[in-house]
Structures are given as structure tokens and as C-alpha cells.
Scaffold this motif. Structure first.
Motif, PDB file in Angstrom:
ATOM      1  N   GLU A 192       0.755  -1.236  -0.008  1.00 20.95           N
ATOM      2  CA  GLU A 192      -0.043  -0.011   0.064  1.00 20.95           C
ATOM      3  C   GLU A 192       1.022   1.238   0.001  1.00 20.95           C
ATOM      4  O   GLU A 192       2.095   1.009   0.303  1.00 20.95           O
ATOM      5  CB  GLU A 192      -0.860  -0.155   1.414  1.00 20.95           C
ATOM      6  CG  GLU A 192      -2.093   1.068   1.236  1.00 20.95           C
ATOM      7  CD  GLU A 192      -2.833   1.125  -0.057  1.00 20.95           C
ATOM      8  OE1 GLU A 192      -2.687   2.049  -0.772  1.00 20.95           O
ATOM      9  OE2 GLU A 192      -3.678   0.012  -0.287  1.00 20.95           O
ATOM     10  N   HIS A 205      -6.206  -0.566  -1.367  1.00 20.90           N
ATOM     11  CA  HIS A 205      -6.753  -0.114  -2.678  1.00 20.90           C
ATOM     12  C   HIS A 205      -7.138  -1.157  -3.468  1.00 20.90           C
ATOM     13  O   HIS A 205      -8.012  -1.032  -4.300  1.00 20.90           O
ATOM     14  CB  HIS A 205      -5.465   1.008  -3.653  1.00 20.90           C
ATOM     15  CG  HIS A 205      -4.449   0.017  -3.877  1.00 20.90           C
ATOM     16  ND1 HIS A 205      -3.287   0.157  -3.234  1.00 20.90           N
ATOM     17  CD2 HIS A 205      -4.304  -0.699  -5.100  1.00 20.90           C
ATOM     18  CE1 HIS A 205      -2.485  -0.641  -3.727  1.00 20.90           C
ATOM     19  NE2 HIS A 205      -2.916  -0.987  -4.970  1.00 20.90           N
ATOM     20  N   LYS A 223     -10.630  -1.207  -2.901  1.00 19.04           N
ATOM     21  CA  LYS A 223     -11.356  -0.068  -3.199  1.00 19.04           C
ATOM     22  C   LYS A 223     -11.567   0.738  -1.795  1.00 19.04           C
ATOM     23  O   LYS A 223     -12.234   1.595  -1.877  1.00 19.04           O
ATOM     24  CB  LYS A 223     -12.935  -0.249  -3.775  1.00 19.04           C
ATOM     25  CG  LYS A 223     -12.731  -1.033  -5.179  1.00 19.04           C
ATOM     26  CD  LYS A 223     -11.849  -0.567  -6.221  1.00 19.04           C
ATOM     27  CE  LYS A 223     -11.986  -1.814  -7.177  1.00 19.04           C
ATOM     28  NZ  LYS A 223     -10.790  -1.258  -8.415  1.00 19.04           N
ATOM     29  N   ASP A 277      -9.382   3.441   0.586  1.00 19.91           N
ATOM     30  CA  ASP A 277      -8.356   4.461   0.647  1.00 19.91           C
ATOM     31  C   ASP A 277      -7.357   4.266   1.471  1.00 19.91           C
ATOM     32  O   ASP A 277      -7.640   3.642   2.786  1.00 19.91           O
ATOM     33  CB  ASP A 277      -8.988   5.889   0.654  1.00 19.91           C
ATOM     34  CG  ASP A 277      -7.735   6.897   0.203  1.00 19.91           C
ATOM     35  OD1 ASP A 277      -7.360   6.772  -0.989  1.00 19.91           O
ATOM     36  OD2 ASP A 277      -7.590   7.792   1.073  1.00 19.91           O
ATOM     37  N   HIS A 278      -5.968   4.784   1.351  1.00 19.18           N
ATOM     38  CA  HIS A 278      -5.262   4.190   2.416  1.00 19.18           C
ATOM     39  C   HIS A 278      -5.033   4.911   3.518  1.00 19.18           C
ATOM     40  O   HIS A 278      -4.353   5.044   4.570  1.00 19.18           O
ATOM     41  CB  HIS A 278      -3.616   4.476   1.772  1.00 19.18           C
ATOM     42  CG  HIS A 278      -3.417   5.897   0.899  1.00 19.18           C
ATOM     43  ND1 HIS A 278      -3.184   6.959   2.029  1.00 19.18           N
ATOM     44  CD2 HIS A 278      -3.255   6.227  -0.154  1.00 19.18           C
ATOM     45  CE1 HIS A 278      -2.842   7.959   1.086  1.00 19.18           C
ATOM     46  NE2 HIS A 278      -2.902   7.490  -0.111  1.00 19.18           N
ATOM     47  N   SER A 318     -12.275   5.693   3.865  1.00 14.75           N
ATOM     48  CA  SER A 318     -12.931   6.281   2.750  1.00 14.75           C
ATOM     49  C   SER A 318     -12.604   5.484   1.636  1.00 14.75           C
ATOM     50  O   SER A 318     -11.699   4.598   1.508  1.00 14.75           O
ATOM     51  CB  SER A 318     -12.113   7.728   2.559  1.00 14.75           C
ATOM     52  OG  SER A 318     -12.316   8.683   3.564  1.00 14.75           O
ATOM     53  N   THR A 319     -13.363   5.750   0.344  1.00 16.20           N
ATOM     54  CA  THR A 319     -13.474   4.685  -0.457  1.00 16.20           C
ATOM     55  C   THR A 319     -12.354   5.386  -1.630  1.00 16.20           C
ATOM     56  O   THR A 319     -11.994   6.738  -1.464  1.00 16.20           O
ATOM     57  CB  THR A 319     -14.696   4.670  -1.390  1.00 16.20           C
ATOM     58  OG1 THR A 319     -15.189   5.857  -1.915  1.00 16.20           O
ATOM     59  CG2 THR A 319     -15.643   4.024  -0.310  1.00 16.20           C
ATOM     60  N   ARG A 320     -11.604   4.695  -2.483  1.00 19.16           N
ATOM     61  CA  ARG A 320     -11.000   5.347  -3.532  1.00 19.16           C
ATOM     62  C   ARG A 320     -11.654   6.111  -4.465  1.00 19.16           C
ATOM     63  O   ARG A 320     -10.901   7.192  -4.881  1.00 19.16           O
ATOM     64  CB  ARG A 320     -10.118   3.929  -4.274  1.00 19.16           C
ATOM     65  CG  ARG A 320      -9.150   3.167  -3.452  1.00 19.16           C
ATOM     66  CD  ARG A 320      -8.030   3.826  -3.105  1.00 19.16           C
ATOM     67  NE  ARG A 320      -7.181   4.371  -4.361  1.00 19.16           N
ATOM     68  CZ  ARG A 320      -6.185   5.287  -4.216  1.00 19.16           C
ATOM     69  NH1 ARG A 320      -5.704   5.675  -3.019  1.00 19.16           N
ATOM     70  NH2 ARG A 320      -5.451   5.349  -5.302  1.00 19.16           N
ATOM     71  N   ARG A 369     -10.914  10.124  -4.583  1.00 21.80           N
ATOM     72  CA  ARG A 369      -9.743  10.299  -5.164  1.00 21.80           C
ATOM     73  C   ARG A 369      -9.764  10.631  -6.602  1.00 21.80           C
ATOM     74  O   ARG A 369      -8.847  11.112  -7.250  1.00 21.80           O
ATOM     75  CB  ARG A 369      -8.385   9.676  -4.799  1.00 21.80           C
ATOM     76  CG  ARG A 369      -8.206   9.903  -3.369  1.00 21.80           C
ATOM     77  CD  ARG A 369      -7.090   8.714  -2.784  1.00 21.80           C
ATOM     78  NE  ARG A 369      -6.744   9.020  -1.582  1.00 21.80           N
ATOM     79  CZ  ARG A 369      -5.755   9.840  -1.178  1.00 21.80           C
ATOM     80  NH1 ARG A 369      -5.072  10.583  -2.068  1.00 21.80           N
ATOM     81  NH2 ARG A 369      -5.426   9.968   0.292  1.00 21.80           N
ATOM     82  N   LYS A 428      -8.839  14.804  -1.774  1.00 19.02           N
ATOM     83  CA  LYS A 428      -7.524  13.953  -1.875  1.00 19.02           C
ATOM     84  C   LYS A 428      -6.579  14.602  -0.702  1.00 19.02           C
ATOM     85  O   LYS A 428      -6.032  13.706  -0.042  1.00 19.02           O
ATOM     86  CB  LYS A 428      -6.517  13.988  -3.332  1.00 19.02           C
ATOM     87  CG  LYS A 428      -5.630  13.323  -3.269  1.00 19.02           C
ATOM     88  CD  LYS A 428      -5.151  13.324  -4.706  1.00 19.02           C
ATOM     89  CE  LYS A 428      -3.866  12.261  -4.896  1.00 19.02           C
ATOM     90  NZ  LYS A 428      -2.641  12.752  -4.189  1.00 19.02           N
TER      91      LYS A 428
END
Length: 228
Positions: free
Chosen positions: A116, A162, A165, A167-168, A204-206, A209, A217
Motif C-alpha cells: 500500500e 486499494h 477500493k 483508501d489508504h 474512505s473509498t478510493r 480520489r 485528496k
């Protein structure tokens, strides 16, 4: 270094909490291992780096918006904001939000790329904010940042978000909670609960971004650290 084999459980599966990753991270965060001088020096470098990139972004609109929101949450013994007089204090969680957005806005601070990816420097603002509000020392801040970096980097080396799907910034929230626990020298039981609750609310979802939602972002990591 210790390696841990972890797994997930169905809600009906009984197990000891000591087998959970959150508990292992809480134990790590409460450890009193000494901080080596070379590590301490690098942490100070990271703090300076964060402040520099934050100052470069102060006039960008997402940063202005976050700062205006934070200024509505005055607290006499709170934390400071980038770009404001140190005499004006706000609640620590709102300082984490505004300062974190400023640091992240230009994408210029430290990055770690592995299974990641992410910016472990995102953990610095919430830790400094908590330290200011709780009147902790520089040594406490350094211990907290070291812990947050250790947790954040190890999570990025081990768990790829990711591909699912996610977010990091989920890693960011966990690392910030662990770092705050180390900074405040909390017991594992409290840090364990904080890590679990932070992860629960900071995913949060990808998708956030991509496309036209790009201003989030820079705000998503700060939001995670605010929740932590």
C-alpha cells in the motif's frame, strides 16, 4: 522485529482479543522502548518538512476553508494553527484537521510506497495538536511520531487497501490513534479501543480520489487524523 500471523473472524467466532491486530498494535504503542538518537533526529527533520510544505499551501482554497472551519472552535488551552498567531488556540481535533489539510495539499511531504502507499508524515499534525492541548513535552511528541510511523509503515507493507477500493487513509487513522496513545502513555486497553473506533469511522473509498472530487485528496488524511 516480531512477526504476527493474523486473520479475520466472523462475528460469531469467539477468540481472545490478544489475537487481534488492534491489540498487538496497542501493546506496541504502550511499549517504553528507548528512541535512538538517529531516529530522534529524523523525526525532527520530518516536523520541519511538514511545517515547510504547510506554509507553502496556506493560500490555497481547501486550506483556507479548513482553517476557517477550525477557527470556529476556539479553546483557550488548545492547539495552534499554521498561519495564525500562536496566541490563538483551538480544539486539538480541529487543529489536526486544518493543519493536516495544509500539509497534505501540495503532496510534497514524505511518501512511502509498498504493498500500500501513503504519507506517514500525515500523522504529525494530530500528534502535535494533542501534545499542545495536553501540555506534553517534545520527547512525548517524538515518541508518538515514532510509534505512528512504525505502525503506518508496517501496515503499508502488509495490508493492501486499494485492491479492495478502500483508501489508504484508513492506515493513517490507525497510525495516528496508536501514536496519540504512545504520546499520552495510555494503557493498551484504551489504545486498543481507540484504534478500533478510529478505523470504524475513518475508512474512505478510493472513489473520493478520482474524477471531479479531487479536493478531498488532501483533506481525507486530515479527516482521518481528526477522527483519531
Amino acid at each position: 522485529m516480531q512477526n504476527h500471523i493474523i486473520r479475520v473472524w466472523a462475528s460469531a467466532d469467539e477468540h481472545k482479543r490478544e489475537e487481534e491486530l488492534a491489540w498487538k498494535l496497542a501493546v506496541l504503542a504502550s511499549d517504553e522502548a528507548p528512541v535512538e538518537n538517529v531516529v530522534e533526529s529524523m523525526v525532527i527533520n520530518r516536523i520541519i518538512d511538514n511545517a515547510a510544505v504547510a506554509m507553502a499551501s496556506l493560500n490555497r482554497s481547501p486550506v483556507i476553508t479548513a482553517r476557517e472551519q477550525a477557527l470556529s472552535h476556539h479553546r483557550s488551552n488548545g492547539a495552534t494553527l499554521f498561519g495564525m498567531s500562536s496566541d490563538y488556540r483551538i480544539h486539538a481535533e480541529w487543529a489536526a484537521w486544518a493543519n493536516g489539510t495544509a500539509v497534505r495539499e501540495l503532496d510534497f511531504h514524505d511518501t512511502f510506497l509498498h504493498l500500500e502507499f501513503g504519507h506517514p508524515g500525515d500523522n504529525i499534525c494530530p500528534l502535535i495538536a494533542v501534545a499542545q492541548q495536553m501540555q506534553r513535552t517534545g520527547i512525548d511528541i517524538i515518541r508518538g511520531i515514532v510509534t505512528a510511523y512504525e505502525v503506518h509503515v508496517r501496515l503499508m507493507q502488509s495490508i493492501q487497501l486499494h485492491s479492495h477500493k478502500i483508501d489508504h487513509v484508513a492506515h493513517t487513522g490507525v497510525a495516528a490513534a496508536a501514536g496519540i496513545g504512545a504520546l499520552l502513555r495510555l494503557e493498551p486497553e484504551i489504545i486498543y479501543q481507540a484504534i478500533n473506533q478510529t478505523l470504524h469511522v475513518c475508512c474512505s473509498t478510493r472513489q473520493s480520489r478520482k474524477g471531479l472530487i479531487s479536493s478531498w485528496k488532501s483533506a481525507a488524511p486530515a479527516h482521518s487524523s481528526k477522527l483519531a
